[in-house]
Design an enzyme around this catalytic site. Structure first.
Site, mmCIF file in Angstrom:
data_model
loop_
_atom_site.group_PDB
_atom_site.id
_atom_site.type_symbol
_atom_site.label_atom_id
_atom_site.label_comp_id
_atom_site.label_asym_id
_atom_site.label_seq_id
_atom_site.Cartn_x
_atom_site.Cartn_y
_atom_site.Cartn_z
ATOM 1 N N SER A 1 91.136 92.419 24.853
ATOM 2 C CA SER A 1 90.993 90.804 24.513
ATOM 3 C C SER A 1 91.058 89.844 25.785
ATOM 4 O O SER A 1 91.391 90.395 26.700
ATOM 5 C CB SER A 1 92.270 90.681 23.743
ATOM 6 O OG SER A 1 92.515 89.208 23.534
ATOM 7 N N TYR B 1 101.676 89.664 24.252
ATOM 8 C CA TYR B 1 100.347 90.575 23.752
ATOM 9 C C TYR B 1 99.235 90.410 25.015
ATOM 10 O O TYR B 1 98.678 91.179 25.224
ATOM 11 C CB TYR B 1 99.602 89.599 22.643
ATOM 12 C CG TYR B 1 98.413 90.044 21.986
ATOM 13 C CD1 TYR B 1 98.194 91.225 21.181
ATOM 14 C CD2 TYR B 1 97.249 89.456 22.395
ATOM 15 C CE1 TYR B 1 96.888 91.426 20.783
ATOM 16 C CE2 TYR B 1 95.989 89.715 21.970
ATOM 17 C CZ TYR B 1 96.023 90.802 21.139
ATOM 18 O OH TYR B 1 94.669 91.082 20.482
ATOM 19 N N LYS C 1 97.425 93.562 26.516
ATOM 20 C CA LYS C 1 95.989 93.986 26.680
ATOM 21 C C LYS C 1 95.601 93.985 28.154
ATOM 22 O O LYS C 1 94.770 94.760 28.363
ATOM 23 C CB LYS C 1 95.324 92.502 26.007
ATOM 24 C CG LYS C 1 95.525 92.676 24.399
ATOM 25 C CD LYS C 1 94.926 94.129 23.934
ATOM 26 C CE LYS C 1 94.966 93.979 22.255
ATOM 27 N NZ LYS C 1 94.690 95.169 21.754
#
Length: 258
Positions: free
Chosen positions: A141, A154, A158
């Protein structure tokens, strides 16, 4: 993509492949002729289909390493092997760092980094014994490449996932190729929860140079390419699937009063 790349006879595993981006990846692989096995903790309301073909499904908790190993043993027994793995499962709620405590943020990292590591290790055990090896893809991402307020854990996971893929590509070469698809915003059935109504989704899309959010099947097309022999010399790479990225905020600020 199916008319260009033929994956007939190949077996692909897509984690979280029953909805959203994962379903788009599954449809693209089915369309290219692959046998696709999806997995999640719970079965989908209906199986993913494309071109008159249907993906298989096996339940598994990806955070349980023993269950993951058993899952790949079952796939090998039923399908004969694993040629491609797409580590798609993941996600996060919106939560500022000071909210919820370290334990909740750690669970986000577990799902988005440690689970793909365990899944990749189990897949490698199968792929390394195959004459043609295999291809592993991480679904990364843009959150891992720029500040991600509200989804910091998050983004950190990633970023780590992309680095993990690069190291895997070196350690597991030449038998297994490992790459990352770095995604921007993708339109899924949950987009309205993040961006509001159609007008809101369109407004967010206009911030992307290509003028819209990605379709899940477009992500799938990129996975089909990386799973194929056309990508046989691509490993350790990060493929940007983000529509040109994000327009720099300073450009809008500089022209706001003109």
């Amino acid at each position: 993509m199916a008319t260009i790349i033929d994956l007939t006879g190949r077996v692909a595993v897509v984690t979280g492949g029953t909805r959203g981006v994962g379903a788009g990846i599954t449809r693209a692989l089915l369309g290219a002729g692959a046998e696709v096995v999806t997995c999640a903790r719970r079965p989908p309301e209906k199986p993913v289909e494309a071109g008159g073909r249907t993906a298989g499904f096996l339940p598994v908790d990806l955070r349980d390493a023993e269950a993951v190993t058993a899952f790949f043993s079952q796939v090998r027994a039923e399908y004969g092997g694993v040629d491609a793995l797409i580590n798609n499962a993941g996600g996060t709620p919106y939560r500022m760092l000071e909210e919820g405590g370290a334990e909740r943020h750690a669970r986000v990292i577990e799902l988005n980094l440690l689970a793909p590591l365990a899944v990749s290790l189990a897949a490698y055990e199968v792929m390394s014994s195959q004459s043609d090896g295999g291809s592993i893809m991480m679904i990364g991402s843009v959150s891992g490449e720029r500040p991600s307020p509200g989804t910091a854990a998050y983004g950190a996971a990633k970023a780590g996932l992309e680095q993990l893929a690069r190291s895997m590509a070196v350690e597991w070469a030449p038998r297994v190729r490992v790459n990352t698809l770095v995604l921007g915003m993708v339109r899924t059935e949950l987009s309205q929860l993040h961006y509001g109504d159609e007008e809101g989704i369109a407004a967010v899309g206009r911030t992307v140079p290509l003028g819209r959010l990605a379709d899940p099947d477009e992500v799938g097309d990129a996975c089909v390419f990386l799973a194929s022999d056309r990508a046989s010399y691509i490993s350790g790479a990060s493929l940007l699937v983000h529509g040109g990225g994000e327009r720099p905020a300073f450009l809008d600020a500089a022209t706001a009063n003109k």
